[in-house]
Design a protein around this motif. Structure first.
Motif, PDB file in Angstrom:
ATOM      1  N   GLU A 106    -127.166  98.038  -7.949  1.00 14.41           N
ATOM      2  CA  GLU A 106    -128.417  97.760  -7.231  1.00 14.41           C
ATOM      3  C   GLU A 106    -129.281  96.782  -8.011  1.00 14.41           C
ATOM      4  O   GLU A 106    -129.858  95.849  -7.450  1.00 14.41           O
ATOM      5  N   LEU A 107    -129.373  96.979  -9.311  1.00 14.24           N
ATOM      6  CA  LEU A 107    -130.229  96.127 -10.134  1.00 14.24           C
ATOM      7  C   LEU A 107    -129.668  94.727 -10.302  1.00 14.24           C
ATOM      8  O   LEU A 107    -130.398  93.736 -10.226  1.00 14.24           O
ATOM      9  N   SER A 134    -138.872  95.189  -8.650  1.00 13.92           N
ATOM     10  CA  SER A 134    -139.366  96.563  -8.571  1.00 13.92           C
ATOM     11  C   SER A 134    -139.923  96.875  -7.186  1.00 13.92           C
ATOM     12  O   SER A 134    -139.751  97.985  -6.679  1.00 13.92           O
ATOM     13  N   LEU A 191    -133.150 103.091 -14.330  1.00 13.10           N
ATOM     14  CA  LEU A 191    -133.937 102.134 -13.540  1.00 13.10           C
ATOM     15  C   LEU A 191    -135.027 101.499 -14.395  1.00 13.10           C
ATOM     16  O   LEU A 191    -135.271 100.292 -14.312  1.00 13.10           O
ATOM     17  N   VAL A 233    -127.026 102.387  -9.804  1.00  9.22           N
ATOM     18  CA  VAL A 233    -128.203 101.751 -10.402  1.00  9.22           C
ATOM     19  C   VAL A 233    -127.845 100.363 -10.917  1.00  9.22           C
ATOM     20  O   VAL A 233    -128.556  99.378 -10.678  1.00  9.22           O
ATOM     21  N   ARG A 248    -130.863  88.487  -4.100  1.00  4.83           N
ATOM     22  CA  ARG A 248    -132.315  88.596  -4.216  1.00  4.83           C
ATOM     23  C   ARG A 248    -132.988  87.428  -3.496  1.00  4.83           C
ATOM     24  O   ARG A 248    -133.628  86.574  -4.112  1.00  4.83           O
ATOM     25  N   ARG A 259    -138.860  95.583  -4.398  1.00  2.00           N
ATOM     26  CA  ARG A 259    -137.683  95.770  -3.543  1.00  2.00           C
ATOM     27  C   ARG A 259    -137.120  97.186  -3.717  1.00  2.00           C
ATOM     28  O   ARG A 259    -136.647  97.810  -2.770  1.00  2.00           O
ATOM     29  N   LEU A 260    -137.175  97.694  -4.950  1.00  2.00           N
ATOM     30  CA  LEU A 260    -136.671  99.030  -5.236  1.00  2.00           C
ATOM     31  C   LEU A 260    -137.669 100.129  -4.874  1.00  2.00           C
ATOM     32  O   LEU A 260    -137.319 101.317  -4.890  1.00  2.00           O
TER      33      LEU A 260
END
Length: 332
Positions: free
Chosen positions: A30-31, A193, A173, A27, A36, A195-196
């Motif tokens: 990923e975040l 968000s 998340l 997490v 990006r 993208r997730l």
């Protein structure tokens, strides 16, 4: 840090220790660790480094082993320190890990825990007399071990300013997106968000877990109703309107929101309107009455009150921080 910042990326260190949960490490990376390109910015806003007390770390239940892990001195250069959870919470942490957490906090680093990582922060002495969240399953154990901490066992996450704690793995998340929103505004957080493929905003005060099983009936999903409401936030929508559109009673709608979203219809509607108001301000709308009307908040006074409650900022301060325009005051 504003979204147009030309400063170096915000450095995020993630501590991995024996038995750390891989999901929460994932997490964090990923975040905060992935490129990006969808943001269209000249460079990354965050950079991530994993670090630990040894170069070889066996993760939870031996699912995998990390090798070549940098030492805990990486914590000293971090702006944010993330401490994931592990299942053996009654076993004391390695002293070097606790020292690194204390050292980071003393130098002003933002401290974030995911799930049972809260145990490590409490063991390091960071949470005495302060509010915190952890997974509901270990709430009783946490209270026995750390009675001086003001545990909030039902919420998704708690923001104490310099220390933020998430209740569970999925709540990590929610907290991570909240940090994106706090650092860079609602518009950028919404891009992340999407993208997730994850909800852009669930308030930290929402309950961790549902009180009854989520209904496994297709036509009881709230998805179509939420999409319909999000397209009409500027209209004078009420809970009665939502109930009428869903063709259920207000009481039934309330139960479904509690079961599926962990919140009430009115709280969800208000949060969506505040998020829309934030996006309008970020996009350059300077007239408070226009922002209030288009977001469905009604009046400039209500907009000010709701925005301050949600973000801690006035509309003008929010625009200066996230708007990317000038520092001019918003027009009443």
């Amino acid at each position: 840090m504003s979204q147009g910042s030309s400063q170096r990326p915000h450095r995020v260190a993630v501590i991995v220790d024996e038995g750390t949960n891989p999901f929460e490490v994932g997490v964090a990376t990923e975040l905060f660790g992935l490129p990006r390109p969808e943001l269209g910015l000249p460079g990354p806003l965050y950079e991530v480094v994993l670090c630990g007390p040894a170069p070889r770390i066996r993760m939870n239940h031996g699912f995998c082993t990390l090798t070549g892990v940098p030492g805990l001195d990486a914590v000293d250069g971090a702006d944010t320190l993330v401490v994931p959870g592990r299942p053996d919470n009654v076993v004391p942490r390695v002293p070097a890990v606790l020292d690194a957490i204390r050292r980071a906090h003393a130098r002003g680093t933002r401290i974030v825990s995911f799930c049972t990582g809260t145990f490590a922060l409490a063991e390091a002495g960071l949470l005495d007399g302060r509010r915190a969240a952890t997974h509901w399953r270990w709430a009783d154990s946490f209270r026995r071990l750390h009675p001086k901490v003001l545990l909030e066992p039902d919420v998704l996450f708690v923001d104490e300013g310099d220390v933020l704690t998430a209740a569970g793995s999925a709540a990590a998340l929610d907290l991570g997106l909240y940090i994106w929103r706090r650092d860079h505004g609602a518009e950028i957080a919404n891009h992340v968000s999407r993208r997730l493929v994850f909800a852009a905003h669930r308030d930290g005060g929402q309950r961790q877990f549902v009180e009854r099983p989520v209904p496994d009936v297709r036509d009881e999903s709230l998805g179509p109703l939420l999409a319909w409401a999000q397209e009409r936030l500027g209209e004078p929508l009420t809970v009665a309107d939502l109930s009428a559109h869903a063709r259920v009673s207000p009481a039934t709608l309330h139960r479904r929101f509690r079961a599926q979203l962990g919140t009430t219809p009115l709280a969800w509607l208000t949060a969506e309107r505040v998020a829309l108001a934030c996006r309008l301000i970020e996009r350059g709308e300077e007239r408070l009455d226009v922002v209030a009307a288009r977001s469905g908040l009604g009046t400039a006074a209500n907009l000010r009150a709701r925005l301050r409650r949600a973000t801690g900022l006035s509309p003008s301060a929010y625009r200066r921080r996230f708007g990317g325009g000038g520092g001019e005051a918003l027009v009443p």
